[in-house]
Design a protein around this motif. Structure first.
Motif, PDB file in Angstrom:
ATOM      1  N   CYS A  84       7.509  -2.897   6.088  1.00  0.00           N
ATOM      2  CA  CYS A  84       7.355  -4.317   5.728  1.00  0.00           C
ATOM      3  C   CYS A  84       8.625  -4.952   5.150  1.00  0.00           C
ATOM      4  O   CYS A  84       8.983  -6.055   5.554  1.00  0.00           O
ATOM      5  CB  CYS A  84       6.170  -4.500   4.783  1.00  0.00           C
ATOM      6  N   CYS A  95       0.816  -1.215   0.000  1.00  0.00           N
ATOM      7  CA  CYS A  95       0.000   0.000   0.000  1.00  0.00           C
ATOM      8  C   CYS A  95       0.853   1.269   0.000  1.00  0.00           C
ATOM      9  O   CYS A  95       0.351   2.350  -0.314  1.00  0.00           O
ATOM     10  CB  CYS A  95      -0.935  -0.015   1.194  1.00  0.00           C
ATOM     11  N   GLY A  96       2.138   1.179   0.313  1.00  0.00           N
ATOM     12  CA  GLY A  96       3.004   2.356   0.311  1.00  0.00           C
ATOM     13  C   GLY A  96       3.124   2.997  -1.056  1.00  0.00           C
ATOM     14  O   GLY A  96       3.506   4.165  -1.166  1.00  0.00           O
ATOM     15  N   ILE A 103       3.313  -5.039   9.782  1.00  0.00           N
ATOM     16  CA  ILE A 103       2.134  -5.617  10.438  1.00  0.00           C
ATOM     17  C   ILE A 103       1.846  -7.043   9.945  1.00  0.00           C
ATOM     18  O   ILE A 103       1.000  -7.721  10.491  1.00  0.00           O
ATOM     19  CB  ILE A 103       0.878  -4.737  10.240  1.00  0.00           C
TER      20      ILE A 103
HETATM   21  S1  SF4 Z   1       4.760  -0.668   5.632  1.00  0.00           S
HETATM   22 FE1  SF4 Z   1       3.553  -2.447   4.980  1.00  0.00          FE
HETATM   23  S2  SF4 Z   1       1.564  -2.232   5.972  1.00  0.00           S
HETATM   24 FE2  SF4 Z   1       2.616  -0.240   6.080  1.00  0.00          FE
HETATM   25  S3  SF4 Z   1       1.921   0.926   4.301  1.00  0.00           S
HETATM   26 FE3  SF4 Z   1       3.788  -0.148   3.687  1.00  0.00          FE
HETATM   27  S4  SF4 Z   1       3.117  -2.107   2.806  1.00  0.00           S
HETATM   28 FE4  SF4 Z   1       1.411  -1.260   3.955  1.00  0.00          FE
END
Ligand code: SF4
Length: 185
Positions: free
Chosen positions: A100, A35-36, A106
């Motif tokens: 991540c 999602c980043g 998470i």
């Molecule tokens: S670190 Fe992981 S959970 Fe957080 S926004 Fe990026 S991909 Fe999504």
């Protein structure tokens, strides 16, 4: 500003010069896994304007300098990330974007994702955060440019030197993606 002495030119010590120019013309392949990736459009467009630093998007690994992995990596995706990385010409660099790729974030205990990208390919710089804001992304990319200029971003050399170790880790995790036929792996 880069100052080059006459002696350096005579001695043919051009690596420092090449690193300076490499650090100012970087084509980046976005491997948008998580999602980043939603923070990339504002980073690229007029408000934060990544291109003013000489960093532009590239659509193919064969012409890319940087591989940007933008979040969690599923076990199946890892294989494609490794293929993409290995197709890139050297020198090349990897940016882990978000928490991540650093420690699983998470999804740290998910059966479907890996926890630590740098066990499988060398990560030159990590931009932590969930998700990192454009300011943090720009800051991380500037740090990478500085390391490239100083000749300190050498993940691709580590990949060559420790290739057996990386390949062993990749094999171990990719075993999990084999199809289960007739109850046997
Ligand atoms: S670190 Fe992981 S959970 Fe957080 S926004 Fe990026 S991909 Fe999504």
């Amino acid at each position: 500003m880069l100052k080059i002495s006459r002696e350096e030119i005579i001695d043919g010590k051009f690596e420092r010069v090449l690193n300076f120019f490499r650090s100012r013309s970087l084509w980046m392949l976005y491997y948008c896994t998580g999602c980043g990736a939603v923070e990339l459009p504002p980073t690229m467009t007029s408000r934060f304007d990544m291109e003013r630093f000489g960093i532009s998007p590239m659509a193919t690994p064969r012409q890319a300098d940087i591989l940007l992995v933008t979040g969690y990596v599923s076990v199946k995706t890892l294989k494609r990330i490794v293929y993409s990385y290995e197709q890139m010409p050297e020198p090349k660099w990897v940016v882990g974007f978000g928490s991540c790729p650093v420690n699983g974030g998470i999804y740290w205990n998910s059966y479907a994702t890996i926890n630590q990208l740098d066990k499988y390919i060398p990560v030159d710089i990590s931009i932590p955060g969930c998700m990192p804001r454009p300011q943090a992304v720009i800051d991380g990319l500037l740090s990478l440019m500085d390391s490239i200029k100083k000749g300190e971003a050498v993940g691709y050399k580590k990949y060559q030197m420790n290739n057996e170790w990386y390949k062993k880790n990749q094999r171990e995790i990719l075993e999990r993606t084999k199809p289960v036929l007739g109850g046997k792996k």
